[in-house]
Design an enzyme around this catalytic site. Sequence first.
Site, mmCIF file in Angstrom:
data_model
loop_
_atom_site.group_PDB
_atom_site.id
_atom_site.type_symbol
_atom_site.label_atom_id
_atom_site.label_comp_id
_atom_site.label_asym_id
_atom_site.label_seq_id
_atom_site.Cartn_x
_atom_site.Cartn_y
_atom_site.Cartn_z
ATOM 1 N N ALA A 141 0.826 -1.213 0.000
ATOM 2 C CA ALA A 141 0.000 0.000 0.000
ATOM 3 C C ALA A 141 0.862 1.265 0.000
ATOM 4 C CB ALA A 141 -0.932 -0.005 1.208
ATOM 5 N N ASP B 45 12.260 5.752 4.565
ATOM 6 C CA ASP B 45 11.320 4.876 5.268
ATOM 7 C C ASP B 45 11.939 4.329 6.555
ATOM 8 O OD1 ASP B 45 9.998 5.391 2.943
ATOM 9 O OD2 ASP B 45 10.375 3.423 2.063
ATOM 10 N N LEU C 4 3.010 2.062 2.250
ATOM 11 C CA LEU C 4 3.089 2.581 3.623
ATOM 12 C C LEU C 4 4.310 2.006 4.360
ATOM 13 C CD1 LEU C 4 -0.733 2.422 4.440
ATOM 14 C CD2 LEU C 4 0.611 4.398 3.674
HETATM 15 C C1 GLA Z 1 9.866 4.861 -1.534
HETATM 16 C C2 GLA Z 1 11.301 4.703 -1.086
HETATM 17 C C3 GLA Z 1 11.787 5.946 -0.353
HETATM 18 C C4 GLA Z 1 11.493 7.220 -1.148
HETATM 19 C C5 GLA Z 1 10.052 7.218 -1.625
HETATM 20 C C6 GLA Z 1 9.752 8.384 -2.532
HETATM 21 O O1 GLA Z 1 9.030 4.892 -0.412
HETATM 22 O O2 GLA Z 1 11.438 3.588 -0.238
HETATM 23 O O3 GLA Z 1 13.161 5.833 -0.084
HETATM 24 O O4 GLA Z 1 12.379 7.369 -2.204
HETATM 25 O O5 GLA Z 1 9.716 6.018 -2.313
HETATM 26 O O6 GLA Z 1 9.883 9.561 -1.825
#
Ligand code: GLA
Length: 394
Positions: free
Chosen positions: A136, A181, A138
Amino acid sequence: MTVRRFEACSDAELAAVAADSFRREFGDEPDGVWAAPGRVNLIGEHVDYAGGLCLPIALPHSTAVAVARRTDGLIRVRSAAGPPWDGRLDDVGPGRPDGWASYPAGVVWALHESGLLAADFGGVDAAFVSTVPIGAGLSSSAALECSLALALAPDADRAAIATACVRAENEVAGAPTGGMDQAAALQSSEGSALLLDSASGAVSHVPFDPRAHGLELLVIDTRTPHRLVDGWYAQRRAAVAAAARRLGVASLRVPADRGRDGTGAVRSLGDDVLRRRASHVISEIARVRLAVTALESADFAEFGRLLSASHRSLARDFEVSCPELDSAVESALIAGALGARMTGGGFGGSAIALLPTDKVDDAIATARRRAAQRRLPDPAFAVVAASAPARRLL
Ligand code: GLA
């Protein structure tokens, strides 16, 4: 049809479910249970691999892992996400396990490589449970990585654990993601957004409590699978690197910090696609700065405008949105959102909307109606607050 909601649960409940799962899988008691949250990024999208600034919050939804140390070298991992996997330290490097097990195996490998795994590591049994929906957008994968990493290296520096988890994801799971993340999962703070400076790794916390101002943050999961390993993400990342090379800078953070001169330099890029990709990155970094200022003065109207501007830039210049995300964002705005945008990598996944509390139900109804009219999947919803980072539960 009833509204689909994806619910978080209390730490006590999550710990009990994880411990139960451990007992079922391994027939024994775990030594402890650790958890790490999923995230939504408020703003600062597709800039973490360009040395940019991002502003995620930890979700109330978490992945928990119940673990027990072993002494015979075996590593056994279990989850409803995929088949059981057993191996040893020699089996956990790049290219070894694939599928979901590459994430926990990758964590063991990366902690070992970075010297964070206890010298007397003798194997581990680990059972994962999660309230973070998979696919999702997340960060269910970062939640899984960070929960296990904290369980295996509870006293290590959190920034170092985050770096190891990024290596696990990049080098073993094969997803070329940036570090946002994992930083969100490990370094966030309840009630605040995490301002991550990807150039230096520095973090700070910006108060984020819309509820105190009569507002809610709604997450709309489009239930359109989002994939980071299918090449689109890697292409965007390569374009951003190519733009930096053409400009002769180490990363697009350099022109972003030069204000108008930087924007001018990007405009001079000959290639239209590279120019649009770079323009997104530069303008997005500027929006994060403005968003922090807006939050510091509780100016949620301005903050909302910045969210919507971010979405437009991601859709038009970075081209990582899709009909499902655009529909979710439009619906929220029609229902009276102060701002809305896709969040995470894009190409599916979730959107966020900042709404007056009394407009949330309307936004949900509008998003469902418009999705049905366009024959898109019926979305799922959660109202979220900035929640706690990775922690020991039991
Ligand atoms: C994913 C990646 C992050 C970031 C986002 C876009 O979630 O895991 O490192 O690059 O895309 O901002």
